[in-house]
Scaffold this motif. Structure first.
Motif, short mmCIF file in Angstrom:
data_model
loop_
_atom_site.label_atom_id
_atom_site.label_comp_id
_atom_site.label_asym_id
_atom_site.label_seq_id
_atom_site.Cartn_x
_atom_site.Cartn_y
_atom_site.Cartn_z
N PRO A 127 0.81 -1.23 0.00
CA PRO A 127 0.00 0.00 0.00
C PRO A 127 0.84 1.28 0.00
O PRO A 127 0.44 2.28 -0.63
CB PRO A 127 -0.83 -0.10 1.28
N ASP A 128 1.99 1.29 0.68
CA ASP A 128 2.82 2.48 0.71
C ASP A 128 3.46 2.76 -0.64
O ASP A 128 3.51 3.90 -1.11
CB ASP A 128 3.91 2.37 1.79
N VAL A 129 3.96 1.71 -1.28
CA VAL A 129 4.54 1.86 -2.62
C VAL A 129 3.46 2.34 -3.59
O VAL A 129 3.69 3.26 -4.38
CB VAL A 129 5.17 0.53 -3.11
N GLN A 130 2.28 1.76 -3.48
CA GLN A 130 1.18 2.16 -4.36
C GLN A 130 0.78 3.61 -4.11
O GLN A 130 0.52 4.37 -5.05
CB GLN A 130 -0.03 1.26 -4.14
N SER A 131 0.77 4.03 -2.87
CA SER A 131 0.40 5.42 -2.54
C SER A 131 1.36 6.41 -3.17
O SER A 131 0.93 7.42 -3.76
CB SER A 131 0.37 5.63 -1.02
N ILE A 132 2.65 6.14 -3.07
CA ILE A 132 3.63 7.06 -3.66
C ILE A 132 3.55 7.04 -5.17
O ILE A 132 3.67 8.08 -5.83
CB ILE A 132 5.06 6.73 -3.15
N GLU A 133 3.29 5.88 -5.76
CA GLU A 133 3.13 5.81 -7.21
C GLU A 133 1.89 6.60 -7.64
O GLU A 133 1.91 7.31 -8.64
CB GLU A 133 3.04 4.36 -7.68
N ASP A 134 0.80 6.47 -6.88
CA ASP A 134 -0.41 7.25 -7.17
C ASP A 134 -0.11 8.74 -7.16
O ASP A 134 -0.53 9.48 -8.06
CB ASP A 134 -1.50 6.96 -6.13
N VAL A 135 0.59 9.17 -6.15
CA VAL A 135 0.91 10.59 -6.02
C VAL A 135 1.79 11.05 -7.18
O VAL A 135 1.54 12.09 -7.80
CB VAL A 135 1.59 10.88 -4.66
N ALA A 136 2.79 10.26 -7.53
CA ALA A 136 3.68 10.62 -8.64
C ALA A 136 2.91 10.71 -9.95
O ALA A 136 3.14 11.63 -10.76
CB ALA A 136 4.82 9.60 -8.76
N CYS A 137 2.00 9.77 -10.18
CA CYS A 137 1.20 9.81 -11.41
C CYS A 137 0.32 11.05 -11.46
O CYS A 137 0.19 11.70 -12.51
CB CYS A 137 0.35 8.54 -11.52
N LEU A 138 -0.29 11.41 -10.35
CA LEU A 138 -1.15 12.59 -10.32
C LEU A 138 -0.35 13.88 -10.48
O LEU A 138 -0.79 14.82 -11.14
CB LEU A 138 -1.98 12.60 -9.04
N VAL A 139 0.84 13.93 -9.89
CA VAL A 139 1.70 15.10 -10.09
C VAL A 139 2.05 15.23 -11.57
O VAL A 139 1.99 16.32 -12.14
CB VAL A 139 2.98 15.00 -9.22
N PHE A 140 2.39 14.13 -12.21
CA PHE A 140 2.70 14.14 -13.64
C PHE A 140 1.50 14.65 -14.45
O PHE A 140 1.63 15.55 -15.28
CB PHE A 140 3.11 12.75 -14.11
#
Length: 196
Positions: A127-140
């Motif tokens: 879940p933590d890895v997924q959360s950071i990936e979600d955030v990175a995708c939304l920032v992009f």
């Protein structure tokens, strides 16, 4: 004590990223590029996961730490070269953040946890890895996609959108659908997501 450590490590990350020789103008003010990126990661983390633990705040802020030191041009201009560059960066960012966490007084267990998150080990399962990936995708998508779309052909963009979408959780996807884009970009996104 924990709050002091968190504040300290975030300041250290910001100080490192403030050394970025590349700049970006945002709302009339110039920022070192990776410092601004870290601020945007924190902003989206707070929006998407308002109860995120301290370690995710560290991972978000350090996602691109000192990235300018490893330019894309140091790897071949191929898909394989790109993947090699990204793979190297995961470890590079993890090492940089680990060093600053040690300096701020974090224990080895927390540091190893951040290494795992920044190295993207366990995407879709952790879940933590997924959360950071979600955030990175939304920032992009929120801050960089429109400019990115202006310099790439439609076929490449559709592929990138589909890959980005595939990496995101349903929660992040629902937030992405709320973003506002120019009409031309909205049409491209709609085409990309038809088969995603």
């Amino acid at each position: 004590m924990n709050e002091d450590r968190l504040d300290r490590v975030l300041v250290l990350i910001d100080e490192a990223n403030a050394q970025d020789p590349n700049s970006e103008v945002w709302r009339g003010e110039s920022y070192p590029k990776e410092l601004l990126y870290g601020m945007r990661m924190t902003e989206w983390l707070d929006r998407l996961y308002p109860d995120a633990p301290d370690l995710l705040h560290i991972a978000a802020r350090g996602q691109h730490i000192r990235r300018w030191e490893v330019p894309r041009q140091t790897y071949p201009d191929t898909r394989e070269g790109y993947l090699q560059w990204r793979s190297y960066l995961y470890g590079f960012h993890a090492d940089c953040v680990a060093q600053l966490m040690t300096q701020a007084g974090y224990d080895p267990i927390d540091i190893e946890r951040i290494r795992k998150v920044l190295q993207k080990r366990g995407l879709k399962n952790d879940p933590d890895v997924q959360s950071i990936e979600d955030v990175a995708c939304l920032v992009f998508l929120d801050y960089y996609f429109v400019a990115f779309a202006a310099i790439h052909d439609e076929e490449k963009l559709i592929g990138i959108v589909r890959k980005t979408w595939k990496k995101m959780s349903e929660h992040a996807r629902s937030r992405a659908l709320e973003l506002e884009f120019p009409e031309s970009v909205r049409a491209l996104l709609a085409t990309a997501l038809e088969a995603a």
